[in-house]
Design an enzyme around this catalytic site. Sequence first.
Site, PDB file in Angstrom:
ATOM      1  N   GLY A  69     -14.878 -35.866 -34.435  1.00  0.00           N
ATOM      2  CA  GLY A  69     -15.926 -35.686 -33.449  1.00  0.00           C
ATOM      3  C   GLY A  69     -15.433 -34.947 -32.224  1.00  0.00           C
ATOM      4  N   THR A  70     -14.190 -35.207 -31.834  1.00  0.00           N
ATOM      5  CA  THR A  70     -13.612 -34.500 -30.694  1.00  0.00           C
ATOM      6  C   THR A  70     -13.521 -33.010 -30.978  1.00  0.00           C
ATOM      7  OG1 THR A  70     -12.360 -36.427 -29.944  1.00  0.00           O
ATOM      8  CG2 THR A  70     -11.543 -34.277 -29.270  1.00  0.00           C
ATOM      9  N   GLN A 177     -22.526 -41.885 -30.358  1.00  0.00           N
ATOM     10  CA  GLN A 177     -22.881 -43.296 -30.316  1.00  0.00           C
ATOM     11  C   GLN A 177     -24.272 -43.584 -30.854  1.00  0.00           C
ATOM     12  OE1 GLN A 177     -21.000 -45.852 -29.726  1.00  0.00           O
ATOM     13  NE2 GLN A 177     -19.210 -44.642 -29.174  1.00  0.00           N
ATOM     14  N   SER A 194     -19.505 -38.098 -34.824  1.00  0.00           N
ATOM     15  CA  SER A 194     -18.254 -38.512 -35.441  1.00  0.00           C
ATOM     16  C   SER A 194     -18.513 -39.587 -36.479  1.00  0.00           C
ATOM     17  CB  SER A 194     -17.300 -39.038 -34.365  1.00  0.00           C
ATOM     18  OG  SER A 194     -16.047 -39.361 -34.900  1.00  0.00           O
ATOM     19  N   ALA A 195     -18.007 -39.395 -37.690  1.00  0.00           N
ATOM     20  CA  ALA A 195     -18.346 -40.280 -38.805  1.00  0.00           C
ATOM     21  C   ALA A 195     -17.838 -41.701 -38.624  1.00  0.00           C
ATOM     22  CB  ALA A 195     -17.801 -39.696 -40.107  1.00  0.00           C
ATOM     23  N   HIS A 196     -16.691 -41.883 -38.001  1.00  0.00           N
ATOM     24  CA  HIS A 196     -16.155 -43.247 -37.919  1.00  0.00           C
ATOM     25  C   HIS A 196     -16.954 -44.123 -36.971  1.00  0.00           C
ATOM     26  CE1 HIS A 196     -13.893 -43.118 -34.016  1.00  0.00           C
ATOM     27  NE2 HIS A 196     -13.982 -41.822 -34.237  1.00  0.00           N
ATOM     28  N   CYS A 323      -6.998 -52.345 -15.109  1.00  0.00           N
ATOM     29  CA  CYS A 323      -5.833 -53.147 -15.473  1.00  0.00           C
ATOM     30  C   CYS A 323      -5.647 -53.249 -16.984  1.00  0.00           C
ATOM     31  CB  CYS A 323      -5.922 -54.534 -14.845  1.00  0.00           C
ATOM     32  SG  CYS A 323      -7.538 -55.294 -14.943  1.00  0.00           S
TER      33      CYS A 323
END
Length: 485
Positions: A69-70, A177, A194-196, A323
Amino acid sequence: MPYFDAAATAPLHPVAREALLAALDEGWADPARLYREGRRARLLLDAAREAAAEAVGCRPDELVFTPSGTYAVHSGISGALAGRRRVGRRLLHSAVEHSSVLHAAARHEAAGGTLSEVPVDRTGRVAAEDVAAALRPDTALVCLQSANHEVGTEQPVEAVADRCREAGVPLLVDAAQSLPWGPVPGGWSLLAASAHKWGGPPGVGLLAVRKGTRFSPQGPQDERESGRVPGFGNLPAVIAAAASLRALRAAAESGPDEAARLRRLVDRIRVRVPELVPDVEVVGDPVRRLPHLVTFSCLYVDGESLLHELDRAGFSVSSGSSCTSSTLTPSHVLRAMGVLSEGNVRISLPYGTPEEAVDRFLAVLPEVVRSVRERLGVPAGPAASAARQVPGSPTAAAPETVTPEAATGSPGGLVLDSLGKRCPLPVIELAKVIGEVPVGGTVTVLADDEAARLDIPAWCAMREHEYLGERAAERGAAYLVRRRA
């Protein structure tokens, strides 16, 4: 062990697993070859492309598969900008885009392009009017996610697409998303996913470019994927990705509404967490949001410790707190929204999450938060906002470390030195000393932790004190708070 981080990576869908195993036997050959094995692979690739295009809402010849996807986002942005370089070199994006968009934007700027950022409201949503006002003749591309990856807020894609169309500017939508839950509405020009994120194998993305959109692929090219993605792709993974996406669509149309069921579970979390845990802020749009995702932040909590304790209790969640990151800065999404960042928890439920898992999470969370706060020395219950000096509490800093306006801005001023202390300690120490000044008096907090810029104003709003602003100090910044009660 309940897995509540589907927004990062969804578990492999059973259909994807079956399709992947079958494709390893049938779809291993080069689909560009004319012999039998190649023809079979080509048929499988074409079928996968048609299934993905139907789910996206585009033509098959408008969609290509990418290694991630990136990669889809980066190549979509670079290709669209290159295709419109004669118009201008200005890239416009929202303040809450995924890091893949921000990284591509930074590279564009380093190469001589210009950037503009559209702010969001406290729910993380852009206004279409703000996008329209930011459009200029030299704007080459607008980037907008369909829904936010951290807080779940859905963006007004259709309204923004209308404004972009009127201005003649293409719109790239990052649908990573939202695509598992349905097609993206509106007249977008480019779309990446993105497939995952929907239960396909990792290492598969998709990029759709509408016909008529000026697009010039960057980098070396070959004959594969319309010249937009060079090299031999992972065909078995592509087949599995398309099969799982098609299975999700078919299940949504024919069976019980899983999205509605998960939305009810998330609604329960949104309502019950503030009832069970004191000093919690639930963030993101409560209505216009993804069905499976909820984010909340807890005052006086170390986010990393909170995630570790939830993991020990059997729950896998994620966080945008400073944090929990190596950079010691809060999530850029939470920062853009101006909401509390400390003790941040993101829950994103995978398909099929049982109701009992959510019930058990709600039963475990209060004790987990209480134990983390206890280790940090936070007084229990309402006393957390009362004055109490404890061993190791901060002492006043030298007056010269803060501007005269901050030190003498109102009667009864107290200077609190939290330099070198990280989230959530500056806010905890502020809560312990606020009672030492009279009502109407001030506390100036010296802090060099970036999270303080978000968390001190958020604490004031939650505790009904007045936040007077930030001023430069010799180190870090000085945050001025007036006691109201």
